[in-house]
Design a protein around this motif. Structure first.
Motif, PDB file in Angstrom:
ATOM      1  N   LYS A 139       0.814  -1.210   0.000  1.00  0.00           N
ATOM      2  CA  LYS A 139       0.000   0.000   0.000  1.00  0.00           C
ATOM      3  C   LYS A 139       0.851   1.265   0.000  1.00  0.00           C
ATOM      4  O   LYS A 139       0.313   2.379  -0.061  1.00  0.00           O
ATOM      5  N   LYS A 140       2.198   1.064   0.085  1.00  0.00           N
ATOM      6  CA  LYS A 140       3.120   2.202   0.190  1.00  0.00           C
ATOM      7  C   LYS A 140       2.738   3.027   1.413  1.00  0.00           C
ATOM      8  O   LYS A 140       2.783   2.573   2.518  1.00  0.00           O
ATOM      9  N   ARG A 168      -6.200   5.705   6.061  1.00  0.00           N
ATOM     10  CA  ARG A 168      -6.536   4.283   6.094  1.00  0.00           C
ATOM     11  C   ARG A 168      -5.376   3.537   6.733  1.00  0.00           C
ATOM     12  O   ARG A 168      -4.215   3.862   6.493  1.00  0.00           O
ATOM     13  N   ILE A 169      -5.677   2.522   7.533  1.00  0.00           N
ATOM     14  CA  ILE A 169      -4.636   1.782   8.234  1.00  0.00           C
ATOM     15  C   ILE A 169      -4.410   0.449   7.531  1.00  0.00           C
ATOM     16  O   ILE A 169      -5.313  -0.384   7.438  1.00  0.00           O
ATOM     17  N   ALA A 170      -3.184   0.251   7.028  1.00  0.00           N
ATOM     18  CA  ALA A 170      -2.844  -0.975   6.302  1.00  0.00           C
ATOM     19  C   ALA A 170      -2.387  -2.076   7.244  1.00  0.00           C
ATOM     20  O   ALA A 170      -2.627  -3.263   6.992  1.00  0.00           O
ATOM     21  N   LEU A 188       2.967   1.155  12.686  1.00  0.00           N
ATOM     22  CA  LEU A 188       1.661   1.441  12.118  1.00  0.00           C
ATOM     23  C   LEU A 188       1.841   2.015  10.713  1.00  0.00           C
ATOM     24  O   LEU A 188       2.530   3.011  10.533  1.00  0.00           O
ATOM     25  N   ARG A 189       1.249   1.344   9.723  1.00  0.00           N
ATOM     26  CA  ARG A 189       1.334   1.830   8.344  1.00  0.00           C
ATOM     27  C   ARG A 189      -0.013   2.407   7.931  1.00  0.00           C
ATOM     28  O   ARG A 189      -1.049   1.756   8.070  1.00  0.00           O
ATOM     29  N   THR A 190       0.017   3.618   7.415  1.00  0.00           N
ATOM     30  CA  THR A 190      -1.198   4.299   7.006  1.00  0.00           C
ATOM     31  C   THR A 190      -1.045   4.867   5.597  1.00  0.00           C
ATOM     32  O   THR A 190       0.072   5.137   5.145  1.00  0.00           O
ATOM     33  N   TYR A 191      -2.161   5.003   4.911  1.00  0.00           N
ATOM     34  CA  TYR A 191      -2.129   5.574   3.560  1.00  0.00           C
ATOM     35  C   TYR A 191      -3.411   6.380   3.320  1.00  0.00           C
ATOM     36  O   TYR A 191      -4.347   6.333   4.115  1.00  0.00           O
TER      37      TYR A 191
END
Length: 230
Positions: A139-140, A168-170, A188-191
């Motif tokens: 999701k980068k 959005r939380i990946a 935490l990865r978010t996009y």
């Protein structure tokens, strides 16, 4: 994450009576590095590319190319395979299987189902793909690492801020290994965040926890804020 949902199903196999030359061709043509070895439909061994290379090297001394090709056409898979291979059941988790690979220093394992029948194979390469999927890297977006209080609701404080900015939380991952007592590290990865609003969001996140690093994979920007193993 159960192995049966992530393994390579219906794996390519080879018979123990096949030649080393044939095994090498099968691996090369299918771009694989491990073959379960079968005898009358039963799993009896595994053959890896390293087994092939080791056998070729040990038997190639002082041989010309024609002699070598003749030799490998006569060597049987059963002569060079690893017999009684380590296996895992299909209801193992991926994490348990990764531990098996690490403890035994092997590159993959056959997966067995009911009655010990071969149903798949899981390799280190598969685990790398699982890690990428689990982390949400595809999701980068932006990955944050936080040092936060180890108490109920501490992660939600972070996710509430991100959702406030329509993020959005990946993925959310967490561990205690490098965290001081009473703390935890959260990845935490978010996009989907408007980058013009990013400074405001980061300012609010700093109020909820210590930011260790911030990596923007879309822009390839990396900010390291704390010298903490993470």
């Amino acid at each position: 994450m159960l192995v049966k949902n992530w393994m390579s199903k219906n794996p390519i196999t080879i018979d123990e009576e096949d030649s080393m030359q044939h095994a090498s061709s099968v691996m090369r043509e299918n771009r694989i590095r491990m073959l379960p070895v079968m005898k009358k439909g039963e799993l009896v061994g595994v053959l890896s590319d390293s087994d092939l290379k080791r056998a070729s090297a040990s038997d190639a001394t002082m041989l010309d190319i024609h002699e070598l090709l003749y030799l490998i056409s006569k060597i049987k898979v059963r002569d060079i395979m690893i017999a009684h291979p380590i296996t895992v059941p299909d209801n193992y988790t991926v994490e348990e299987t990764a531990q098996v690979l690490m403890e035994h220093n092997i590159s993959g394992v056959p997966v067995t189902g009911a009655g010990g029948k071969l149903v798949g194979i899981l390799t280190r390469h598969d685990i790398f793909k699982i890690l990428i999927s689990l982390s949400g890297l595809g999701k980068k977006g932006i990955q944050f690492a936080f040092l936060i209080e180890d108490k109920a609701g501490s992660i939600q404080l972070l996710t509430d801020v991100i959702r406030k900015y329509d993020g959005r939380i990946a993925s959310i991952l967490s561990n205690y290994e490098f965290a001081p007592e009473g703390k935890r590290i959260v990845y935490l990865r978010t996009y989907g965040i408007d980058h013009t609003m990013l400074p405001d969001m980061v300012r609010e996140l700093r109020e909820k926890g210590t930011i260790i690093y911030q990596i923007d994979h879309r822009e390839n920007k990396r900010l390291i804020f704390q010298d903490i193993k993470a």
